[in-house]
Design a protein around this motif. Sequence first.
Motif: not given
Length: 252
Positions: A15, A17, A23, A27-28, A30, A37, A39, A59, A64, A66
């Motif tokens: 993603v 981001f 975004s 991302l949430s 994904a 995934t 970012a 993130a 996730v 980053l």
Amino acid sequence: MTLQEFFEENPVCAVAFSGGVDSAVLLSAAAAYGRKTAAYFVRTVFQPGFELQDARETAGRLGVELRVLEADILAVPEVAANPADRCYYCKRALFTRLLEEAARDGFPVVLDGCNASDDAGDRPGMRALAELGIRSPLRECGIGKAEVRRMAREAGLRVWAKPSYACLATRVPAGTAVSAAALERVERGETALMALGFSDLRLRLRGEDGLLQVTKEQLEMARRLLPEIRERLAGDFRTVLLDEAPRESRET
């Protein structure tokens, strides 16, 4: 198609981001529906520092990773020259870099946060995304800005009410070359204005002067504080002019 269905079909995605609400919602989704995934935040002189801060916070909240990529966007001649379609060349350069990095990291698909409210005819950058094969799930699923904000609020994302924030290069008139020094002036000025309580504003360069644009709700405050604004920004701007036409907040 729903976002869940999109990620069932494309379970491994990177993603792009920005730290903004679009975004963040992407991302949430994904993270919730995809299998893998990450970012990617591409840092350039076009973004103020708070965008990266917001990206890191969101993130982290979503769990996730980053990945921050550095890019010297002003090394692209067509971007530095600042033609009317500068955004095309900028997006082309940045997403080419992102695609290469994502492919090395094992992500065959790259996503961006364009939504169904975005007008492709008014955004040359979207042409670059289409040429590069970047997918825009929010747009493909028919999700507009109002629904994006609703989804962000329901997901508990802090940026749900964050105003749309165009890159700093948009403060420089088309046809006037963009420099890092000019963008730093704008960022310092807008940071000072936000500290005074302004939001959803633009401080546009007009030679040595600045042109302040605010929404209707904050126009009277801007009139009242204009002497203080000029004093605070005197190190970077000969003077600051106030645009008496209210700025319309664009949800695109």
